[in-house]
Design an enzyme around this catalytic site. Structure first.
Site, PDB file in Angstrom:
ATOM      1  NE  ARG A 163      -4.167  -0.898   1.269  1.00 19.28           N
ATOM      2  CZ  ARG A 163      -5.401  -0.859   1.763  1.00 19.28           C
ATOM      3  NH1 ARG A 163      -5.605  -1.149   3.020  1.00 19.28           N
ATOM      4  NH2 ARG A 163      -6.419  -0.525   1.011  1.00 19.28           N
ATOM      5  CD  GLN A 198      -2.592   6.416  -3.459  1.00 23.59           C
ATOM      6  OE1 GLN A 198      -2.913   7.197  -4.339  1.00 23.59           O
ATOM      7  NE2 GLN A 198      -2.385   6.803  -2.211  1.00 23.59           N
ATOM      8  CG  ASP A 219      -5.110  -0.892  -2.557  1.00 23.77           C
ATOM      9  OD1 ASP A 219      -5.511  -2.049  -2.333  1.00 23.77           O
ATOM     10  OD2 ASP A 219      -4.886  -0.071  -1.642  1.00 23.77           O
ATOM     11  CB  SER A 223      -8.300   0.871  -2.053  1.00 21.73           C
ATOM     12  OG  SER A 223      -7.333   1.009  -1.033  1.00 21.73           O
ATOM     13  CE1 TYR A 235      -5.981  -2.869   5.981  1.00 16.67           C
ATOM     14  CE2 TYR A 235      -3.706  -2.903   5.235  1.00 16.67           C
ATOM     15  CZ  TYR A 235      -5.035  -3.194   5.029  1.00 16.67           C
ATOM     16  OH  TYR A 235      -5.409  -3.788   3.868  1.00 16.67           O
TER      17      TYR A 235
END
Length: 367
Positions: free
Chosen positions: A120, A125, A128, A131, A226
């Protein structure tokens, strides 16, 4: 080179690659196959794939001939036995939770790219999948709550009087939580949010939510965004703050998870008993134990409180969830397909992170 797009089965609505994405990734340099019916629940027919130059095949035929296998759910050991040696499999395998899934890959000298292991980092991005799926599930969580709640979400001015807006508490302000906040606000609810990471306060407030803050939380940049486990004193104060908030709201949506660990228990049985009659809890962490002590998979009534346990809410938005997953794959494959040739660079942080097994060697042990 031959690739196969899998049919994920009856329980799954998504498909890993839409025909338009397959064309964008592979063009005419690869020979494409799709398992019969793979895109049906995501609003794509076999004819759509055929129009993109992709051959419709049976599962057995595809697996026996594929060098790249594109999927979402883990393949069974029986399916893996059909693959030619050296084949590469793509999907979401959660190897930290299920290391046993890697055994056949090692024995058969296969390659596994587990997309939930993509690091991450900023550069990744657009690749991902976690997500992307969290965006879909956070949105759907609010719709599930709104449908189950015996009240309106927005404030209404009617001839029969004014109806106050529903109050929603979102626990966990990651991607799913932020999407839930935004969706609940669009539906007219009054929204509060809690997270152990003070850094997300600005994001919550930018979406119109009120941040429930408990001082003294610990953050770790190495956790990839996280939340991390907190000390006992913080957990006590956190429980007090959540109990106070839960008793006042109509809807609680929980999204809190810690990678590789059981989900934190945040809503106790006593907290549920103190909720308003008709209130709703949507627990998105049920697959890793749940954030609520009374959560089970599915929908249950507990003394007038509706509890919905579902970690796969993205399946209810199959077309857009599939579109996002496919776009993530498309962006990832830009690193891997150069001038029509599949040539992964294993010195690249992203490739190295998601390649869990390479030619039968378990790389997860090294991480």
């Amino acid at each position: 080179m031959r690739y196969l797009i899998l049919n994920e089965g009856e329980s799954e609505t998504r498909v890993s690659l839409l025909p338009e994405s397959a064309t964008a990734i592979f063009g005419t340099s690869f020979f494409g196959m799709v398992e019969k019916g793979a895109g049906r629940k995501a609003s794509r027919s076999d004819a759509d794939y055929e129009a993109a130059g992709i051959k419709v095949v049976t599962r057995e035929e595809g697996l026996k001939n594929a060098q790249l296998v594109l999927g979402i759910l883990p393949l069974s050991d029986a399916d893996l036995q059909l693959l030619p040696e050296g084949a590469s499999v793509w999907g979401m395998y959660q190897p930290q939770w299920h290391p046993e899934r890697l055994k056949v890959f090692e024995e058969r000298k296969l390659n596994l790219y587990s997309l939930d292991c993509i690091p991450r980092i900023s550069r990744a991005q657009s690749m991902d999948v976690l997500s992307s799926m969290a965006t879909a599930s956070g949105y759907q969580a609010v719709l599930e709550a709104a449908a189950a709640l015996p009240r309106f979400f927005p404030m209404l001015m009617t001839a029969a009087g004014t109806i106050a807006p529903a109050k929603v508490l979102v626990i966990g302000a990651g991607v799913a939580g932020l999407q839930a906040i935004a969706t609940a606000k669009r539906l007219g609810a009054v929204v509060e949010a809690f997270d152990t990471r003070p850094s997300v306060k600005e994001q919550v407030e930018s979406l119109g939510g009120k941040f429930v803050e408990v001082e003294g939380a610990r953050e770790d940049k190495a956790a990839g965004g996280y939340a991390v486990e907190q000390d006992p004193d913080y957990q006590r104060r956190q429980a007090e703050a959540i109990a106070k908030a839960v008793a006042k709201v109509d809807v609680v949506i929980t999204t809190a998870q810690i990678p590789g660990r059981i989900a934190p228990l945040l809503i106790t049985e006593d907290m549920v008993k103190a909720m308003k009659p008709g209130a709703v809890i949507v627990d998105m962490a049920v697959s890793t134990g749940g954030n609520c002590a009374l959560t089970k998979t599915g929908r249950h009534d507990v003394n007038g409180i509706t509890i919905i346990g579902d970690s796969f809410l993205q399946r209810q938005k199959a077309e857009d969830a599939s579109r996002m997953y496919a776009k993530n794959l498309q962006n990832l494959f830009k690193l891997l397909v150069k001038e029509g040739v599949f040539q992964p660079d294993f010195t690249d942080e992203i490739v190295k992170g998601c390649c869990v097994v390479r030619d039968g060697v378990n790389n997860l042990i090294k991480h």
